[in-house]
Design an enzyme around this catalytic site. Structure first.
Site, mmCIF file in Angstrom:
data_model
loop_
_atom_site.group_PDB
_atom_site.id
_atom_site.type_symbol
_atom_site.label_atom_id
_atom_site.label_comp_id
_atom_site.label_asym_id
_atom_site.label_seq_id
_atom_site.Cartn_x
_atom_site.Cartn_y
_atom_site.Cartn_z
ATOM 1 C CG ASP A 35 -17.809 79.751 68.077
ATOM 2 O OD1 ASP A 35 -16.686 79.238 68.263
ATOM 3 O OD2 ASP A 35 -18.507 80.232 68.999
ATOM 4 N N GLY A 122 -21.608 78.175 85.244
ATOM 5 C CA GLY A 122 -20.534 77.198 85.090
ATOM 6 C C GLY A 122 -21.018 75.836 84.624
ATOM 7 C CB SER A 126 -23.805 80.354 77.341
ATOM 8 O OG SER A 126 -22.834 81.205 76.858
ATOM 9 C CG ASP A 172 -21.405 80.812 74.125
ATOM 10 O OD1 ASP A 172 -21.621 79.768 73.477
ATOM 11 O OD2 ASP A 172 -20.421 80.945 74.882
HETATM 12 C C1 GLA Z 1 -17.781 78.244 74.346
HETATM 13 C C2 GLA Z 1 -17.538 79.530 73.566
HETATM 14 C C3 GLA Z 1 -18.207 79.452 72.190
HETATM 15 C C4 GLA Z 1 -17.795 78.180 71.444
HETATM 16 C C5 GLA Z 1 -17.938 76.951 72.346
HETATM 17 C C6 GLA Z 1 -17.358 75.709 71.730
HETATM 18 O O1 GLA Z 1 -19.134 78.096 74.643
HETATM 19 O O2 GLA Z 1 -18.022 80.630 74.282
HETATM 20 O O3 GLA Z 1 -17.894 80.604 71.435
HETATM 21 O O4 GLA Z 1 -16.503 78.297 70.924
HETATM 22 O O5 GLA Z 1 -17.312 77.128 73.605
HETATM 23 O O6 GLA Z 1 -18.032 75.365 70.574
#
Ligand code: GLA
Length: 381
Positions: A35, A122, A126, A172
């Site tokens: 991303d 955790g 997310s 996320d």
């Molecule tokens: C976390 C970050 C996302 C993304 C993922 C890995 O979830 O918050 O923005 O970068 O890691 O793909």
């Protein structure tokens, strides 16, 4: 969850909430660390998340309570200072309040705020994006503002980048904002552009949370971010999405081993996302599953954000019956593995995987048969 929230709000603040919002957690389906490199990614909103209740106050006191922390923290409305220790969860709603001016949006003055969650924190699902989006919707509703989803998503990311201090991309928050039941969210992060992709009926998700350390805020995520930016610079592109494998191979001699590996993961992962999207369109879950497992192998070898615990689960799952593929989901360095399975994969099979893991590592992972669900929404106002 709605009635639980109302009852707890009444107990803590002696009155019901005026506004109720919710936002889901997410599974990163495929597109690992693509991303913030301008790439593409597929994720799914799940039917668990964070619920926020809010009632305006006549004065300028802002009161924050979360079921997990179990105490009311009061801050005058002018105070947007980072919180430490047991109140550090407040940085998520505070970060959203601090982000509002950057979007020319007003912030509510005094309010009573309460958050509850049925999303494990955790776990790589997310919970931070969920609380950011549920908070953003609650604050915006309180001031009578109704911006589009994309703005709500960007507010959440702004809070995470500038207040919480994690240089994350838009995955996320984008999935939490644009999620839809029985769909994946496809994001082209350069726009950003959001799209929903129907999920074939036979697709099931199982998540195994290892409870091993998810070290996003501790700096490993930030160092991968930095390494990707360095690799892009070394390749003479603005973002790794603009690089190609032939270009990378041509430049290889002049690159550090680390830059080569990080760039290779990102370039090939973006191709896997596009292939998975096409396979899903055809309803081809076998190909999709193989791409998921290949994504994990690339994390293991090139991006180096896997762990022995995650590898163990992927090895066990991906080689097993009724499983299309498996991979780490989210930032990595611990957290969770997700498996894409047929409907025939059941609780007993999941428990056998957890038993084998416990035998090896001395602790059982949590098992979640995750269902897809709707994106962030105002439930009551
Ligand atoms: C976390 C970050 C996302 C993304 C993922 C890995 O979830 O918050 O923005 O970068 O890691 O793909």
């Amino acid at each position: 969850m709605h009635s639980k929230l109302t009852a707890l709000f009444q107990k803590v603040y002696g009155r019901p909430p005026e506004i109720v919002t919710r936002a889901p957690g997410r599974i990163e389906f495929i597109g690992n660390h693509t991303d913030y490199n301008g790439g593409t990614v597929l994720g799914a909103a799940i039917d668990r998340g964070v619920w926020v209740g809010l009632a305006r106050r006549e004065d300028d006191r802002r009161q924050f309570y979360s079921e997990l922390a179990g105490v009311v923290t009061t801050l005058p409305s002018g105070v947007l200072a980072r919180q430490e220790g047991s109140s550090s969860w407040i940085n998520y709603p505070l970060g959203v309040l601090a982000a509002l001016p950057a979007f020319d949006l007003p912030a509510p003055e005094g309010f009573d705020y309460l958050a509850i969650s049925d999303l494990p924190a955790g776990a790589g699902l997310s919970s931070s994006a969920a609380i950011e989006l549920a908070s953003a919707l609650a604050f915006l509703t309180a001031v009578g503002s109704n911006p589009d989803r994309e703005t709500v998503v960007k507010l959440g990311r702004h809070a995470e980048n500038h207040f919480v201090g994690v240089p994350c991309g838009i995955l996320d928050q984008g999935v939490s904002g644009f999620g839809q039941r029985d769909h994946l969210v496809f994001i082209d992060c350069r726009g950003p552009r959001f799209e929903t992709v129907p999920l074939p009926r036979a697709a099931h998700f199982w998540v195994f949370n290892t409870h091993t350390k998810h070290a996003l805020v501790d700096g490993l995520y930030a160092s991968r971010h930095r390494e990707c930016m360095e690799a892009a610079r070394a390749l003479g592109v603005g973002q790794l999405v603009e690089a190609t494998m032939p270009k990378l191979e041509r430049a290889r001699a002049g690159l550090s081993d680390e830059s080569y590996k990080r760039a290779r993961h990102v370039i090939e992962e973006i191709a896997r996302v596009d292939n998975a999207r096409q396979a899903l369109r055809r309803g081809d879950l076998s190909t999709t599953g193989r791409l998921l497992t290949a994504s994990h192998r690339s994390s293991q070898v090139y991006f180096e954000n896997s762990t022995p615990e995650l590898d163990f689960l992927v090895d066990l799952l991906a080689g097993g019956l009724n499983v299309f593929g498996a991979r780490l989901t989210g930032g990595g360095f611990g957290g969770a593995v997700m498996a894409l399975t047929t409907p025939a994969f059941g609780g007993a099979q999941a428990a056998a995987v957890a038993d084998a893991y416990a035998e090896r590592f001395g602790k059982r992972p949590d098992i979640l048969h995750a269902q897809t669900g709707p994106g962030a929404q105002v439930v009551m106002k």
